[in-house]
Design a protein around this motif. Structure first.
Motif, PDB file in Angstrom:
ATOM      1  N   ASN A 127       1.008  -0.918  -0.363  1.00 34.76           N
ATOM      2  CA  ASN A 127       0.072  -0.043  -0.021  1.00 34.76           C
ATOM      3  C   ASN A 127       1.031   1.371   0.177  1.00 34.76           C
ATOM      4  N   THR A 128       2.432   1.012  -0.039  1.00 34.46           N
ATOM      5  CA  THR A 128       2.999   1.969  -0.870  1.00 34.46           C
ATOM      6  C   THR A 128       3.049   2.272  -2.168  1.00 34.46           C
ATOM      7  N   GLU A 129       2.544   3.969  -2.293  1.00 37.18           N
ATOM      8  CA  GLU A 129       2.247   4.043  -3.908  1.00 37.18           C
ATOM      9  C   GLU A 129       4.230   3.632  -4.563  1.00 37.18           C
ATOM     10  N   GLN A 130       5.272   3.808  -4.205  1.00 37.28           N
ATOM     11  CA  GLN A 130       6.463   3.419  -4.643  1.00 37.28           C
ATOM     12  C   GLN A 130       6.471   2.323  -5.455  1.00 37.28           C
ATOM     13  N   LEU A 131       6.077   1.567  -4.218  1.00 36.54           N
ATOM     14  CA  LEU A 131       6.439   0.075  -4.328  1.00 36.54           C
ATOM     15  C   LEU A 131       5.154  -0.997  -5.379  1.00 36.54           C
ATOM     16  N   ASN A 132       4.164   0.021  -5.703  1.00 34.51           N
ATOM     17  CA  ASN A 132       3.242  -0.262  -6.217  1.00 34.51           C
ATOM     18  C   ASN A 132       3.167   0.214  -7.455  1.00 34.51           C
ATOM     19  N   HIS A 133       4.050   0.901  -7.944  1.00 39.72           N
ATOM     20  CA  HIS A 133       4.243   1.236  -9.253  1.00 39.72           C
ATOM     21  C   HIS A 133       5.896   1.467  -9.213  1.00 39.72           C
ATOM     22  N   VAL A 134       6.525   0.903  -9.452  1.00 38.54           N
ATOM     23  CA  VAL A 134       7.801   0.872  -9.517  1.00 38.54           C
ATOM     24  C   VAL A 134       8.654   2.310 -10.912  1.00 38.54           C
ATOM     25  N   ASP A 135       7.551   2.265 -11.573  1.00 41.58           N
ATOM     26  CA  ASP A 135       7.239   3.091 -12.439  1.00 41.58           C
ATOM     27  C   ASP A 135       7.695   4.634 -11.900  1.00 41.58           C
ATOM     28  N   LYS A 136       7.144   4.509 -11.199  1.00 43.48           N
ATOM     29  CA  LYS A 136       7.385   6.061  -9.926  1.00 43.48           C
ATOM     30  C   LYS A 136       9.273   6.596  -8.954  1.00 43.48           C
ATOM     31  N   LEU A 137       8.630   4.889  -8.614  1.00 44.74           N
ATOM     32  CA  LEU A 137      10.630   4.648  -7.689  1.00 44.74           C
ATOM     33  C   LEU A 137      11.440   5.186  -8.915  1.00 44.74           C
ATOM     34  N   TYR A 138      11.432   4.153  -9.866  1.00 45.65           N
ATOM     35  CA  TYR A 138      12.579   4.325 -10.728  1.00 45.65           C
ATOM     36  C   TYR A 138      12.384   5.869 -11.257  1.00 45.65           C
ATOM     37  N   THR A 139      12.101   6.354 -11.218  1.00 38.96           N
ATOM     38  CA  THR A 139      12.195   7.837 -11.778  1.00 38.96           C
ATOM     39  C   THR A 139      12.211   8.721 -10.652  1.00 38.96           C
ATOM     40  N   GLN A 140      11.235   8.437  -9.877  1.00 36.51           N
ATOM     41  CA  GLN A 140      12.126   9.353  -8.124  1.00 36.51           C
ATOM     42  C   GLN A 140      12.671   9.307  -7.915  1.00 36.51           C
ATOM     43  N   SER A 141      13.603   8.279  -8.161  1.00 37.20           N
ATOM     44  CA  SER A 141      15.286   7.820  -7.735  1.00 37.20           C
ATOM     45  C   SER A 141      15.724   8.674  -8.507  1.00 37.20           C
ATOM     46  N   GLU A 142      15.288   8.860  -9.655  1.00 43.44           N
ATOM     47  CA  GLU A 142      16.336   8.949 -10.653  1.00 43.44           C
ATOM     48  C   GLU A 142      16.223  10.587 -10.152  1.00 43.44           C
ATOM     49  N   GLU A 143      15.003  11.155 -10.780  1.00 44.09           N
ATOM     50  CA  GLU A 143      15.332  12.670 -10.366  1.00 44.09           C
ATOM     51  C   GLU A 143      15.913  13.112  -9.093  1.00 44.09           C
ATOM     52  N   PHE A 144      15.894  12.390  -7.905  1.00 42.26           N
ATOM     53  CA  PHE A 144      16.309  12.919  -6.242  1.00 42.26           C
ATOM     54  C   PHE A 144      17.707  13.025  -6.049  1.00 42.26           C
ATOM     55  N   ARG A 145      18.028  11.957  -7.228  1.00 40.04           N
ATOM     56  CA  ARG A 145      19.749  12.150  -6.996  1.00 40.04           C
ATOM     57  C   ARG A 145      20.734  12.949  -7.749  1.00 40.04           C
ATOM     58  N   PHE A 146      20.157  12.683  -9.774  1.00 44.04           N
ATOM     59  CA  PHE A 146      21.027  13.218 -10.814  1.00 44.04           C
ATOM     60  C   PHE A 146      20.011  14.861 -11.172  1.00 44.04           C
ATOM     61  N   SER A 147      21.060  15.449 -11.629  1.00 43.99           N
ATOM     62  CA  SER A 147      20.251  17.025 -12.153  1.00 43.99           C
ATOM     63  C   SER A 147      19.317  16.548 -13.421  1.00 43.99           C
ATOM     64  N   LYS A 148      18.931  17.308 -13.743  1.00 45.93           N
ATOM     65  CA  LYS A 148      18.412  17.501 -15.075  1.00 45.93           C
ATOM     66  C   LYS A 148      19.044  16.901 -16.250  1.00 45.93           C
ATOM     67  N   PHE A 149      20.278  17.738 -16.461  1.00 45.49           N
ATOM     68  CA  PHE A 149      21.429  17.805 -17.395  1.00 45.49           C
ATOM     69  C   PHE A 149      21.768  16.269 -17.747  1.00 45.49           C
ATOM     70  N   ARG A 150      22.292  15.789 -16.036  1.00 46.73           N
ATOM     71  CA  ARG A 150      23.031  14.867 -15.702  1.00 46.73           C
ATOM     72  C   ARG A 150      22.260  13.541 -16.280  1.00 46.73           C
ATOM     73  N   ARG A 151      20.616  13.591 -16.773  1.00 45.33           N
ATOM     74  CA  ARG A 151      19.654  12.590 -16.766  1.00 45.33           C
ATOM     75  C   ARG A 151      19.418  12.807 -18.805  1.00 45.33           C
ATOM     76  N   TYR A 152      19.355  13.607 -18.727  1.00 45.61           N
ATOM     77  CA  TYR A 152      19.691  14.210 -20.990  1.00 45.61           C
ATOM     78  C   TYR A 152      20.896  13.726 -21.144  1.00 45.61           C
ATOM     79  N   SER A 153      21.973  13.877 -21.004  1.00 52.16           N
ATOM     80  CA  SER A 153      22.916  14.023 -21.058  1.00 52.16           C
ATOM     81  C   SER A 153      23.340  13.810 -22.130  1.00 52.16           C
ATOM     82  N   LYS A 154      22.519  12.582 -22.435  1.00 50.19           N
ATOM     83  CA  LYS A 154      23.056  11.239 -23.876  1.00 50.19           C
ATOM     84  C   LYS A 154      22.404  11.879 -25.702  1.00 50.19           C
ATOM     85  N   TYR A 155      21.151  12.651 -24.900  1.00 50.63           N
ATOM     86  CA  TYR A 155      20.981  13.613 -26.049  1.00 50.63           C
ATOM     87  C   TYR A 155      21.461  15.045 -26.905  1.00 50.63           C
ATOM     88  N   MET A 156      21.912  15.432 -25.636  1.00 53.12           N
ATOM     89  CA  MET A 156      22.914  16.670 -25.377  1.00 53.12           C
ATOM     90  C   MET A 156      24.391  16.598 -26.157  1.00 53.12           C
TER      91      MET A 156
END
Length: 469
Positions: free
Chosen positions: A390-419
């Protein structure tokens, strides 16, 4: 009033906690002696009064002694074998089912002692809910009727035994040898009984019992006689409540010379044996029930501490697993297709979640086996009790992964390979394993707490099963 029919109130009970809350903490006293502190029972840091701190310390010693004695009742090697073969929850349950009858067979021994003629035998009958002439009642009379140790079992449970000890101070039972003669060290609880004020010898006896690690209770009998006499002496000004308080304060004054007076002041009970619904008799029964329950509570706490360590070790080990998944996620980091890396890594997290459900005994099969033992359905556990479901993060792993990535890395780091195609791909490949690790840490942390919660639910039921009355 029968002890087995009294309402439970203010009892020693098994207390649930979070996995990372230290219920047991080793502390050094001023004398550098190690003592065990049960934080769920005692909050010494919040206590400002010196007398209250002394009481807390004394209670800690009583509970520590019970905890240490209970360790002998838990065969940790056998428990570990059960856990290794069947998993934490089922292994614990198998161990409990194979051992609880042995635990329940352990007797609780209560000594009733004091000077001759103070009503010890009558008190035993009152506690057991028996009339003086009833079958199995302790013999009473105007003469000293107890000349040797007498054993009286409870009607509800023959494992709870009251022992009527001969009075101290007679020619046959001298104070100097009384402790050894009565083998006071074999009892769990000692009631020191008097019909008047507590004398120096009563306080001495209580101190000796306390020094042996026993729980001590002072009982002042024949209160009705004192109230009748006080009323006869001054009928116009007689106030029963004030008279009782005067007697209580006088008793506290006489036990104040004791080194443990701060603790003893809370275990003084004024009773009239024939009137079991009046004065302090109901409170005395409640206190006795609480102390009788200490063994079961201590066994559960030993199991709780052992399982806590095991689950923490499993959680910490699991956080360092899934290396191959992290390597694969790094390879996905080189993929130039937008959002494909995220989707594939989310799939990795979903697989890790599924494996952890099995690892922490939270899969449907494991929950189905344990649900009957804790009297909760699988559906109820998932809906209301377990965060993994009944925790949203564990019920929706897509959100868990996305939120973990956003929390740790800047937007530039997340999209650097496209730039920056080449360097950005390397940065992306380095980013993915860290994000997966963050997800693993969260999943393992939540599921370990859930498993520990289920363990405590089972121990809570065990504590109730081990209550002697």
């Amino acid at each position: 009033m029968n002890l087995g029919k009294m309402i439970r109130d203010d009892e020693v009970e098994f207390t649930m906690k979070l996995l990372d809350d230290d219920i047991y903490e080793g502390k050094k006293t001023d004398e550098e002696d190690f003592e065990m502190v049960f934080h769920n029972d005692f909050t010494e840091d919040l206590v400002g009064d010196i007398d209250e701190k002394n009481k807390q310390k004394s209670r800690t010693m009583r509970h520590s002694s019970s905890y240490e004695n209970a360790q002998a009742f838990v065969q940790e090697a056998k428990l570990d074998t059960e856990i290794e073969e069947a998993g934490t929850l089922l292994g614990l349950n198998n161990y409990i089912n194979n051992t609880k009858e042995w635990w329940a067979s352990k007797k609780i021994n209560v000594a009733i002692t004091g000077h001759s003629g103070v009503g010890k035998s009558s008190l035993i009958n009152a506690i057991r809910g028996l009339k003086p002439k009833a079958i199995g009642a302790a013999p009473v009379g105007i003469k000293e009727t107890t000349t040797k140790i007498q054993k009286y079992e409870f009607p509800e449970n023959d494992k709870v035994v009251l022992w009527d000890l001969p009075g101290m101070g007679t020619g046959k039972f001298k104070q100097e040898t009384y402790i050894n003669d009565m083998e006071l060290s074999k009892f769990d609880i000692v009631l020191v009984v008097t019909a008047t004020r507590f004398l120096e010898t009563d306080v001495w006896l209580a101190e000796q019992a306390w020094g042996l690690g026993k729980n001590v209770i002072f009982v002042r009998t024949k209160l009705d006689f004192d109230l009748i006499n006080a009323s006869r002496d001054d009928q116009d000004a007689f106030d029963e409540a004030k008279c009782i308080e005067t007697i209580r304060m006088d008793i506290r004054k006489h036990v104040s010379s004791c080194s443990d007076a701060a603790e003893f002041s809370d275990v003084i009970y004024l009773v009239s044996n024939p009137e079991q619904g009046k004065y302090d008799f109901p409170s005395l029964v409640t206190k006795l029930r609480s102390l009788m329950n200490i063994k079961g509570v201590s066994i559960c706490r030993v199991l709780q501490q052992h399982l806590e360590k095991a689950i923490k070790a499993k959680r910490d080990a699991a956080k360092h697993e899934f290396t191959s998944s992290k390597v694969v996620s790094a390879l996905y980091g080189f993929l130039p297709v937008p959002k494909l890396e995220t989707a594939l890594n989310q799939h990795i997290v979903e697989k890790i979640r599924s494996k952890c459900l099995v690892k922490f005994n939270l899969d449907d099969e494991s929950l189905g086996k344990v649900s009957d033992e804790i009297d909760l359905s699988v559906e109820s556990l998932k809906a209301y009790h377990l965060s993994a479901f009944n925790t949203e993060q564990l019920n929706h792993v897509d959100k868990l992964y996305t939120q973990s990535e956003e929390f740790r890395f800047s937007k530039f780091r997340r999209y650097s390979k496209y730039m920056i195609p080449v360097i950005g791909s390397v940065l992306s490949a380095c980013k993915a394993p860290h994000t997966i690790q963050d997800c693993v840490d969260i999943i393992c942390g939540i599921m370990a707490e859930d498993e520990y919660y289920l363990v405590q639910l089972r121990l809570e039921k065990l504590e109730k099963q081990l209550r002697p009355i």
